[in-house]
Design a protein around this motif. Sequence first.
Motif, PDB file in Angstrom:
ATOM      1  N   ALA A  50      14.883  -8.744 -19.594  1.00 58.38           N
ATOM      2  CA  ALA A  50      14.154  -9.621 -20.518  1.00 58.38           C
ATOM      3  C   ALA A  50      13.747 -10.906 -19.822  1.00 58.38           C
ATOM      4  O   ALA A  50      14.401 -11.370 -18.895  1.00 58.38           O
ATOM      5  N   ARG A  51      12.652 -11.457 -20.317  1.00 58.84           N
ATOM      6  CA  ARG A  51      12.210 -12.772 -19.841  1.00 58.84           C
ATOM      7  C   ARG A  51      11.733 -13.573 -21.039  1.00 58.84           C
ATOM      8  O   ARG A  51      11.376 -13.020 -22.081  1.00 58.84           O
ATOM      9  N   ALA A  52      11.746 -14.870 -20.887  1.00 58.45           N
ATOM     10  CA  ALA A  52      11.333 -15.773 -21.951  1.00 58.45           C
ATOM     11  C   ALA A  52       9.971 -16.370 -21.625  1.00 58.45           C
ATOM     12  O   ALA A  52       9.678 -16.659 -20.463  1.00 58.45           O
ATOM     13  N   VAL A  53       9.143 -16.535 -22.654  1.00 57.43           N
ATOM     14  CA  VAL A  53       7.857 -17.209 -22.475  1.00 57.43           C
ATOM     15  C   VAL A  53       7.577 -18.101 -23.679  1.00 57.43           C
ATOM     16  O   VAL A  53       8.012 -17.815 -24.797  1.00 57.43           O
ATOM     17  N   TYR A  54       6.861 -19.184 -23.406  1.00 56.15           N
ATOM     18  CA  TYR A  54       6.377 -20.022 -24.495  1.00 56.15           C
ATOM     19  C   TYR A  54       5.169 -19.342 -25.114  1.00 56.15           C
ATOM     20  O   TYR A  54       4.254 -18.900 -24.410  1.00 56.15           O
ATOM     21  N   CYS A  55       5.166 -19.261 -26.440  1.00 58.37           N
ATOM     22  CA  CYS A  55       4.003 -18.726 -27.133  1.00 58.37           C
ATOM     23  C   CYS A  55       3.965 -19.284 -28.548  1.00 58.37           C
ATOM     24  O   CYS A  55       4.923 -19.136 -29.310  1.00 58.37           O
ATOM     25  N   ASP A  56       2.880 -19.927 -28.879  1.00 59.71           N
ATOM     26  CA  ASP A  56       2.623 -20.373 -30.239  1.00 59.71           C
ATOM     27  C   ASP A  56       1.612 -19.395 -30.821  1.00 59.71           C
ATOM     28  O   ASP A  56       0.459 -19.369 -30.399  1.00 59.71           O
ATOM     29  N   ALA A  57       2.049 -18.563 -31.759  1.00 58.17           N
ATOM     30  CA  ALA A  57       1.198 -17.509 -32.310  1.00 58.17           C
ATOM     31  C   ALA A  57      -0.037 -18.053 -33.020  1.00 58.17           C
ATOM     32  O   ALA A  57      -1.004 -17.321 -33.215  1.00 58.17           O
ATOM     33  N   SER A  58      -0.033 -19.338 -33.367  1.00 55.16           N
ATOM     34  CA  SER A  58      -1.210 -19.916 -34.011  1.00 55.16           C
ATOM     35  C   SER A  58      -2.204 -20.489 -32.993  1.00 55.16           C
ATOM     36  O   SER A  58      -3.266 -20.968 -33.368  1.00 55.16           O
ATOM     37  N   ASP A  59      -1.856 -20.414 -31.708  1.00 55.90           N
ATOM     38  CA  ASP A  59      -2.722 -20.906 -30.640  1.00 55.90           C
ATOM     39  C   ASP A  59      -3.294 -19.706 -29.880  1.00 55.90           C
ATOM     40  O   ASP A  59      -2.577 -19.037 -29.145  1.00 55.90           O
ATOM     41  N   PRO A  60      -4.578 -19.411 -30.048  1.00 51.35           N
ATOM     42  CA  PRO A  60      -5.167 -18.229 -29.408  1.00 51.35           C
ATOM     43  C   PRO A  60      -4.978 -18.179 -27.892  1.00 51.35           C
ATOM     44  O   PRO A  60      -4.804 -17.103 -27.331  1.00 51.35           O
ATOM     45  N   ARG A  61      -4.975 -19.317 -27.228  1.00 54.31           N
ATOM     46  CA  ARG A  61      -4.819 -19.320 -25.765  1.00 54.31           C
ATOM     47  C   ARG A  61      -3.450 -18.811 -25.341  1.00 54.31           C
ATOM     48  O   ARG A  61      -3.346 -17.948 -24.475  1.00 54.31           O
ATOM     49  N   THR A  62      -2.382 -19.370 -25.941  1.00 58.23           N
ATOM     50  CA  THR A  62      -1.042 -18.933 -25.540  1.00 58.23           C
ATOM     51  C   THR A  62      -0.757 -17.513 -26.024  1.00 58.23           C
ATOM     52  O   THR A  62      -0.094 -16.746 -25.332  1.00 58.23           O
ATOM     53  N   LEU A  63      -1.290 -17.161 -27.169  1.00 52.17           N
ATOM     54  CA  LEU A  63      -1.096 -15.807 -27.686  1.00 52.17           C
ATOM     55  C   LEU A  63      -1.771 -14.786 -26.778  1.00 52.17           C
ATOM     56  O   LEU A  63      -1.171 -13.775 -26.404  1.00 52.17           O
ATOM     57  N   ARG A  64      -2.991 -15.047 -26.373  1.00 49.66           N
ATOM     58  CA  ARG A  64      -3.729 -14.149 -25.481  1.00 49.66           C
ATOM     59  C   ARG A  64      -3.001 -13.987 -24.149  1.00 49.66           C
ATOM     60  O   ARG A  64      -2.836 -12.880 -23.646  1.00 49.66           O
ATOM     61  N   ARG A  65      -2.540 -15.082 -23.587  1.00 49.28           N
ATOM     62  CA  ARG A  65      -1.832 -15.045 -22.304  1.00 49.28           C
ATOM     63  C   ARG A  65      -0.530 -14.242 -22.408  1.00 49.28           C
ATOM     64  O   ARG A  65      -0.206 -13.447 -21.536  1.00 49.28           O
ATOM     65  N   THR A  66       0.173 -14.391 -23.514  1.00 46.89           N
ATOM     66  CA  THR A  66       1.434 -13.684 -23.712  1.00 46.89           C
ATOM     67  C   THR A  66       1.224 -12.194 -23.921  1.00 46.89           C
ATOM     68  O   THR A  66       2.000 -11.379 -23.435  1.00 46.89           O
ATOM     69  N   LEU A  67       0.159 -11.836 -24.615  1.00 47.08           N
ATOM     70  CA  LEU A  67      -0.041 -10.438 -24.986  1.00 47.08           C
ATOM     71  C   LEU A  67      -0.886  -9.632 -24.005  1.00 47.08           C
ATOM     72  O   LEU A  67      -0.993  -8.415 -24.150  1.00 47.08           O
ATOM     73  N   GLU A  68      -1.454 -10.259 -22.984  1.00 46.46           N
ATOM     74  CA  GLU A  68      -2.400  -9.557 -22.116  1.00 46.46           C
ATOM     75  C   GLU A  68      -1.810  -8.355 -21.387  1.00 46.46           C
ATOM     76  O   GLU A  68      -2.525  -7.397 -21.110  1.00 46.46           O
ATOM     77  N   LYS A  69      -0.529  -8.338 -21.094  1.00 41.70           N
ATOM     78  CA  LYS A  69       0.082  -7.201 -20.401  1.00 41.70           C
ATOM     79  C   LYS A  69       0.998  -6.390 -21.304  1.00 41.70           C
ATOM     80  O   LYS A  69       1.648  -5.458 -20.839  1.00 41.70           O
ATOM     81  N   ALA A  70       1.041  -6.735 -22.571  1.00 42.80           N
ATOM     82  CA  ALA A  70       1.968  -6.069 -23.491  1.00 42.80           C
ATOM     83  C   ALA A  70       1.477  -4.680 -23.887  1.00 42.80           C
ATOM     84  O   ALA A  70       0.302  -4.467 -24.129  1.00 42.80           O
ATOM     85  N   ASP A  71       2.418  -3.755 -23.953  1.00 42.60           N
ATOM     86  CA  ASP A  71       2.131  -2.425 -24.455  1.00 42.60           C
ATOM     87  C   ASP A  71       2.387  -2.333 -25.957  1.00 42.60           C
ATOM     88  O   ASP A  71       1.828  -1.489 -26.636  1.00 42.60           O
TER      89      ASP A  71
END
Length: 75
Positions: A50-71
Motif C-alpha cells: 500500500a501507498r498513501a497519496v493526497y487526493c481531494d475528490a472535489s478537486d479534478p486535478r488531484t482526482l485525475r492524478r490519483t486515478l490515472e493508473k487505477a484499475d
Amino acid sequence: MREIVVLGGYGHLGRLCIRELAQGTSARLVVAGRSVQRAEALALGFGDRARAVYCDASDPRTLRRTLEKADAVIA
C-alpha cells in the motif's frame, strides 16, 4: 488487477475496505484522502502493498492524478 484506489481510505469504511482488499487480492492498494498523514499511517501497516497519496475528490486535478493508473476505485 494491478492497483485499487480507496478514496477516504483511512476512514472507518475505507479501513475495512483496505483490510479486505489486502487479504483477498494481490493488487497494490492506494490509500487516498485529504490527510496524507492519516493515509500514510494506515499504508505503513501494509508494507509495500500500500501507498498513501493526497487526493481531494472535489478537486479534478488531484482526482485525475490519483486515478490515472487505477484499475478500480472505491469511494
